[in-house]
Design an enzyme around this catalytic site. Sequence first.
Site, short mmCIF file in Angstrom:
data_model
loop_
_atom_site.label_atom_id
_atom_site.label_comp_id
_atom_site.label_asym_id
_atom_site.label_seq_id
_atom_site.Cartn_x
_atom_site.Cartn_y
_atom_site.Cartn_z
N SER A 26 0.82 -1.21 0.00
CA SER A 26 0.00 0.00 0.00
C SER A 26 0.85 1.26 0.00
O SER A 26 0.42 2.31 -0.47
CB SER A 26 -0.96 0.00 1.19
OG SER A 26 -0.24 -0.05 2.40
N ASN A 85 1.74 -4.48 -14.72
CA ASN A 85 0.74 -5.51 -15.01
C ASN A 85 -0.34 -5.55 -13.93
O ASN A 85 -1.18 -6.42 -13.93
CB ASN A 85 1.38 -6.88 -15.20
CG ASN A 85 2.13 -7.36 -13.97
OD1 ASN A 85 2.39 -6.60 -13.04
ND2 ASN A 85 2.49 -8.63 -13.96
N ASP A 137 2.45 -19.16 -11.54
CA ASP A 137 1.89 -20.48 -11.24
C ASP A 137 3.00 -21.46 -10.90
O ASP A 137 4.19 -21.14 -10.99
CB ASP A 137 0.99 -20.99 -12.37
CG ASP A 137 1.72 -21.31 -13.65
OD1 ASP A 137 2.92 -21.66 -13.60
OD2 ASP A 137 1.09 -21.24 -14.71
N TYR A 190 6.30 -22.20 -13.02
CA TYR A 190 7.39 -21.22 -13.09
C TYR A 190 8.31 -21.48 -11.90
O TYR A 190 8.25 -20.80 -10.87
CB TYR A 190 6.82 -19.81 -13.06
CG TYR A 190 7.81 -18.71 -13.37
CD1 TYR A 190 8.25 -18.49 -14.66
CD2 TYR A 190 8.30 -17.89 -12.36
CE1 TYR A 190 9.16 -17.47 -14.96
CE2 TYR A 190 9.20 -16.87 -12.64
CZ TYR A 190 9.63 -16.67 -13.93
OH TYR A 190 10.52 -15.67 -14.23
#
Length: 148
Positions: A67, A79, A85, A88
């Site tokens: 934050s 992105n 996942d 990787y």
Amino acid sequence: MNQEKQIRIKYLNDTIQRLEYIDGKSDWIDLRAAEEVTLKAGEFKMIHLGVCMELPEGYEAHILPRSSTFKNFGIIQTNHMGVVDESYCGPDDWWRMPVMAVRDTQIHVNDRICQFRIMEHQPRLIFEEVEEMEKKESRGGFGSTGKN
């Protein structure tokens, strides 16, 4: 009931601070910059996070800015949310954070710039096409909850 999951992790070097929970605060885990970064406003960089992991089968990691990241460093994750996942997990599959600077900034090794948590994969969904939705009332469309 939460069950513990074991995750194999490789750190880039001994300089990288080891991952840990901040007890009682959150179940998200902070990730840190693994390199010195100097960016001018408008520049893009894939910031090395200094870790690669073998996630449990059926899980993925969601990576988001902390934050305070924008306020402290003036960077935006390009992105918006990174998804890693369990496939990787090779020896060179290092986690990185793609960022764009909105102001000149400097990030130091071990600055906390993002956070992650792991989540189970979404179950397989079956889409049933219908002529009408069962509920007859509507919320009023996108953005209908107002400003207050």
